[in-house]
Design a protein around this motif. Sequence first.
Motif: not given
Length: 430
Positions: A337-348
């Motif tokens: 879940g921690i990884a998923w939250a970051s994948i959905l926001s940080m790169p963008y």
Amino acid sequence: MSFGFLGIQFGFALQNANVSRIFETLGASKDELPILWLAAPVTGLLVQPIIGYYSDRTWHRKWGRRRPFFAIGAILATIALFLMPNSTALWMAVIMLWLMDASINISMEPFRAFVGDMLPDEQRTSGFAMQSFFIGVGAIIASALPWVFTNWFGISNIAPDGGIPDSVKWSFYLGGIAYFSAVMWTVFKTEEYPPDDLEALKAENASKGIFGGLAESFLGIFKMPKTMVQLAFVQFFSWFALFAMWIYTTSAVTSHIYDTSDTTSALYNEGADWVGICFAIYNGIAALVAFLLPVVAKRLSRRVTHLLALVCGGVGLLSIYFISDPNLLLVSMVGVGIAWASILSMPYAMLSSILPANKMGYYMGVFNFFIVIPQIVAAGILGFMLKTFFGNVSIYALIIGGVSLIIAGLLCLIVEDRDVAVSFAQKDTP
């Protein structure tokens, strides 16, 4: 602005948690699953760059720039969600996956550009974090629906004829209603800013035409800014891991922890329902962590924050191999879940800070190549790898996914983030 993502994630979460279950129930073998899932990345590869390109060049006095695409995608996705669980043969389910994924992509791609359109750079990390929150909330509910319908409402999770259980069918029906309602809320409640030069936009559209636009969409991969190229490597390994997880978690959990591969058995369907709960948990963690990420990013930088989050996800997937109690899977899902939250926001957030405003949708569409290409690669090699090297034991797909997430995290170190450069420049200024 971001509420529509609640509905979009109903579609994606139902797909991610249940499509392998539907395929296996209709007769698919483990090594066939990745190829059958190929519809998802291929439709993204074809649809998102085109939709991003044309949403940049669309303007309607009443409907705006991005909202027409939100609405069209919502209508088509809702139809697909109602049809998918009524598939009576494997080929029908595969066709419905193509329709469903293409429709969801029509809605989703403009939503990424929507935040870039409407918010200044200093608010975009929070804007994408808000999207992550709604994605998490939608996925919590949608992933848990088969379990909820079975345990709270007594709806059967086993079909007598070996077909798709009623609990899954009702989950898709409710998901279709939620998808349409949430997306249309954003369509009707949000106003968009018009392009800076509307006449220039019309002239550009007229000069290029539809085929010129399509060509430019796919050639954009050769014109990417440097930061975008660096993020592409991070995205590749991140989404390779996610695709492995979505395809194989049901098979891995039912065989490795519940010790059954009989799709008609009560034990298999109990395990499949529990996978839905696990997916709900990791999305719930993502919804909570979404608000923490901007705070951490201000202290550590966005790329270091993303590195740490991806490593947490990798450890979470690797830990499943050592688990025999289904309840402990919930602990593994915290890392995911921690990884998923970051994948959905940080790169963008990192990407949007270096893109020109008038090509935000276009570059977001091109960036999507590095979401779908790793999924196509995974679809092409995971089944072969499991069959050839791991005796078709699904748990090893999750191990491969965990290693891939850790590699993605380490690759964050090569990313030159504008946010980092600005902060250092400010510190060096007297």
